[in-house]
Design a protein around this motif. Structure first.
Motif, short mmCIF file in Angstrom:
data_model
loop_
_atom_site.label_atom_id
_atom_site.label_comp_id
_atom_site.label_asym_id
_atom_site.label_seq_id
_atom_site.Cartn_x
_atom_site.Cartn_y
_atom_site.Cartn_z
N ASN A 222 37.34 44.18 38.72
CA ASN A 222 37.66 42.76 38.86
C ASN A 222 36.42 41.89 38.79
O ASN A 222 35.32 42.31 39.16
CB ASN A 222 38.33 42.50 40.21
CG ASN A 222 39.67 43.20 40.37
OD1 ASN A 222 39.92 43.80 41.40
ND2 ASN A 222 40.52 43.12 39.36
N THR B 172 35.55 37.95 40.27
CA THR B 172 36.11 37.04 41.26
C THR B 172 35.26 35.78 41.37
O THR B 172 34.13 35.72 40.87
CB THR B 172 36.16 37.70 42.66
OG1 THR B 172 34.83 38.00 43.09
CG2 THR B 172 36.98 38.98 42.63
N HIS C 11 45.51 40.82 42.92
CA HIS C 11 44.81 41.95 42.32
C HIS C 11 45.57 42.45 41.09
O HIS C 11 44.96 42.86 40.10
CB HIS C 11 44.65 43.08 43.33
CG HIS C 11 43.59 42.81 44.35
ND1 HIS C 11 43.80 42.97 45.70
CD2 HIS C 11 42.31 42.38 44.22
CE1 HIS C 11 42.70 42.66 46.35
NE2 HIS C 11 41.78 42.30 45.48
N SER D 269 43.83 42.68 37.36
CA SER D 269 43.34 44.05 37.13
C SER D 269 43.76 44.51 35.74
O SER D 269 44.94 44.52 35.40
CB SER D 269 43.87 45.01 38.19
OG SER D 269 43.31 44.71 39.45
N MET E 175 40.60 48.66 42.40
CA MET E 175 41.75 47.90 41.93
C MET E 175 42.97 48.56 42.57
O MET E 175 42.83 49.59 43.26
CB MET E 175 41.85 47.96 40.39
CG MET E 175 40.72 47.26 39.65
SD MET E 175 40.94 47.31 37.83
CE MET E 175 40.61 49.06 37.48
N HIS F 100 40.40 51.59 46.32
CA HIS F 100 40.59 50.32 47.05
C HIS F 100 41.27 50.63 48.37
O HIS F 100 42.40 51.11 48.41
CB HIS F 100 41.44 49.35 46.22
CG HIS F 100 41.37 47.93 46.67
ND1 HIS F 100 41.66 47.54 47.96
CD2 HIS F 100 41.01 46.78 46.02
CE1 HIS F 100 41.51 46.24 48.08
NE2 HIS F 100 41.11 45.75 46.92
#
Length: 309
Positions: free
Chosen positions: A10, A12, A105, A109, A130, A157
């Motif tokens: 990811n 952000t 997410h 993702s 992810m 994750h």
């Protein structure tokens, strides 16, 4: 020759709040794919970031990182980016809270079907945190399409591992990777409060050559399956300004160094150096612009203090 490292994960937009110093930094570009790429770039690797980006992601980002040695393969999406409050509380505790308007997410993702052809021309591929089912499909595609000899690392994750179906899936994913690089919290999410060394051995028995568990300020625990030995690799004392991304940078540094040496302990030393630089600057771009000229000195200090169990 520079190692080609693909980081999949990811990107952000982070609003960082440092309670100890009462500082706030808004709209800082971050994300696990970026920080793991920086961790490898610190050691002169040639990283490629593979990620989705949303409709508000800064258009200048691609050029910003390119001039600093990182390439990108970005998939634009017609939805909001992941935007976090990164809250660092007194004493070091932290939490990430999504903005009400943040993309999820799953929104941000990348899927296995979207993986670009550029990512296969790599010496190493890192799959950053992810959703577990997304990671599963990505790792399955990597296993089928990667070049022979490409080293694959994986960081799960924590949030998704608490779900029984995803927990089972995570154990299956261990068969698909060479390096398993979880945090201590992710180990607990996978196997509860069992003895961590037993858990690490169990992980390794499923497939990975190396398991390295990130223990925050306690350094990392490294298990080399070929020798059956455990090692403790300490952190190096740094002036911490912003710890965002330190664990991800560890992963990028680890993968790059393991490709070069094939040695789990030396890889963890390089990874720890990467983390030490990350905490000293605020914001990913500033971290990437930092002076890394002391990296070999830091490496030798860490290596000298490694303990074998």
């Amino acid at each position: 020759m520079k190692n080609k490292i693909t980081t999949i994960g990811n990107l952000t937009i982070d609003d960082i709040v440092l309670c100890d110093t009462a500082e706030i930094y808004l709209a800082s570009i971050g994300g696990n794919a970026l920080f793991s790429a920086i961790g490898a770039r610190i050691w002169d690797a040639a990283p490629l970031i593979v990620s989705r980006i949303g409709k508000s992601f800064p258009i200048e980002f691609k050029q910003q990182v390119k001039v600093l040695g990182i390439n990108t393969a970005l998939i634009p999406m017609a939805c909001n980016d992941i935007r976090n409050w990164a809250l660092y509380e007194p004493g070091g505790a932290r939490q990430f809270v999504n903005h009400m308007t943040s993309g999820s997410h799953y929104d941000m993702s990348i899927t296995a079907a979207e993986l670009p052809k550029e990512c296969w021309d790599a010496d190493g591929i890192h799959v950053a945190p992810m959703p577990t089912d997304v990671q599963y499909d990505v790792l399955k595609a990597i296993r089928q399409l990667k070049n022979k000899g490409t080293v694959v690392s994986w960081d799960p994750h924590e949030y998704y591992l608490s779900q029984p179906d995803f927990n089972k899936m995570a154990y299956e994913m261990l068969e698909m990777v060479d390096l398993f690089l979880p945090s201590k919290e992710e180990v607990t999410a996978m196997c509860g409060n069992r003895d961590i060394y037993t858990c690490i051995k169990e992980f390794a028995s499923r497939g990975p050559t190396v398991v390295a568990v990130k223990m925050s300020t306690d350094g990392s625990i490294v298990y080399d399956k070929s020798s059956g030995d455990f090692y403790h690799v300490p952190i190096i004392n740094s002036i911490t300004k912003d710890p965002t991304g330190a664990g991800d940078a560890y992963c990028g540094g680890f993968l790059n160094a393991f490709i070069e040496s094939g040695d789990a302990v030396l890889a963890a030393c390089s990874a720890t150096v990467s983390s030490s630089y990350i905490v000293e600057e605020i914001g990913a771009i500033n971290k990437l612009k930092a002076d890394f000229s002391t990296r070999n000195f830091r490496y030798e200090r860490i290596r000298y203090n490694v303990k074998k169990y």
